[in-house]
Scaffold this motif. Structure first.
Motif, short mmCIF file in Angstrom:
data_model
loop_
_atom_site.label_atom_id
_atom_site.label_comp_id
_atom_site.label_asym_id
_atom_site.label_seq_id
_atom_site.Cartn_x
_atom_site.Cartn_y
_atom_site.Cartn_z
N LEU A 17 31.54 45.32 35.07
CA LEU A 17 30.49 45.82 36.33
C LEU A 17 30.42 45.10 37.28
N ALA A 18 31.12 43.96 37.45
CA ALA A 18 31.08 43.08 38.79
C ALA A 18 31.68 44.18 39.82
N CYS A 19 31.15 43.76 41.02
CA CYS A 19 31.36 44.49 42.18
C CYS A 19 31.15 43.75 43.67
N THR A 20 32.16 44.25 44.43
CA THR A 20 32.17 43.58 45.85
C THR A 20 31.02 44.47 46.84
N PHE A 33 28.71 39.71 42.06
CA PHE A 33 30.10 39.78 42.73
C PHE A 33 31.06 39.14 41.38
N SER A 34 30.44 38.44 40.46
CA SER A 34 31.29 38.47 39.29
C SER A 34 30.52 38.40 38.17
N GLY A 35 31.37 38.42 36.99
CA GLY A 35 30.61 38.60 35.66
C GLY A 35 31.79 39.14 34.66
N GLU A 36 31.08 39.38 33.56
CA GLU A 36 32.21 39.79 32.19
C GLU A 36 33.16 40.46 32.81
N GLY A 64 32.09 49.23 38.42
CA GLY A 64 32.44 47.95 39.20
C GLY A 64 33.76 47.85 40.21
N GLU A 65 34.20 46.79 40.47
CA GLU A 65 35.61 46.65 41.10
C GLU A 65 36.42 46.15 40.33
N PRO A 66 37.68 47.08 39.99
CA PRO A 66 38.50 46.42 38.93
C PRO A 66 39.34 45.58 39.37
N LEU A 67 39.58 45.35 40.79
CA LEU A 67 40.66 44.41 41.41
C LEU A 67 39.83 43.19 41.51
N LEU A 68 38.82 42.83 41.09
CA LEU A 68 38.29 41.26 41.26
C LEU A 68 38.93 40.82 39.89
N TYR A 69 39.54 41.60 38.74
CA TYR A 69 40.37 40.91 37.86
C TYR A 69 41.68 41.99 37.57
#
Length: 209
Positions: A17-20, A33-36, A64-69
């Protein structure tokens, strides 16, 4: 095979669910911006087990933004390709770094690990908080890496024909991608929930709960 599940042919994973972005149309509300995030190894095992029992034709990763991970995304799509899932799709806003080298590396690894259909969320709402330049860098990197299918996936307010200020700006952004040869998808109509109901209430019918 579960006797209570029939005609299963698609798998979807929300990576995080984290997102930019900080989009005022987001139905999920505020994001960090960050999370699980999900465990890509476990998700890959799930893809394998389901594919052994069902004829899965498509798989999607999103956020969220998948490319954070990105590593989790790679693992899922690599197994999807191995198991013969033909449509391996991802939705992303394209903004996970400002580092050109990292952007190019991620784009190449997405292709190398089997992603073959990308929907790029770009419109007036995303670009209020997301700079277009790194998104364009990512787009060019995907093209160079040989992405099979790439489309811009806009969010429309009221409908795609409405001439409200947000849609007008969205059309301007879409034209920038069109000049690169990137077409748009049918997109989606903003649903009155979360941030959308908070910030865009005046655009919805007065009887919206």
């Amino acid at each position: 095979m579960n006797k209570y599940i029939n005609n299963l042919n698609r798998i979807e994973f929300m990576i995080t669910l984290a997102c930019t972005g900080r989009c005022k149309h987001c139905s999920e509300g505020e994001h960090h911006f960050s999370g699980e995030h999900i465990d890509g190894n476990i998700a890959a095992q799930i893809v394998r087990r389901i594919s052994e029992n069902y004829d899965i034709k498509s798989l999607m990763t999103f956020g969220g933004e998948p490319l954070l991970y990105p590593e989790e995304v790679y693992k899922i799509h690599a197994v999807a390709r191995e198991m013969g899932i033909s449509k391996r799709q991802m939705i992303t806003n394209g903004f996970f770094s400002r580092d050109t080298e990292k952007i190019q590396l991620v784009a190449q690894k997405l292709i190398d690990n089997g992603v073959n259909d990308i929907l790029l969320s770009a419109d007036a709402f995303h670009q209020e908080s997301i700079p277009l330049e790194p998104v364009m860098t990512f787009t060019k990197a995907l093209i160079k890496a040989g992405i099979h299918r790439l489309r811009v996936h806009p969010a429309w307010l009221v409908d795609s024909q409405s001439d409200n200020p947000y849609n007008i700006k969205t059309r301007e952004i879409l034209n920038e991608f069109l000049n690169m040869g990137i077409e748009e998808s049918s997109g989606n109509i903003i649903f009155p929930s979360g941030n959308a109901l908070k910030y865009l209430k005046e655009y919805f019918d007065s009887d919206t709960p």
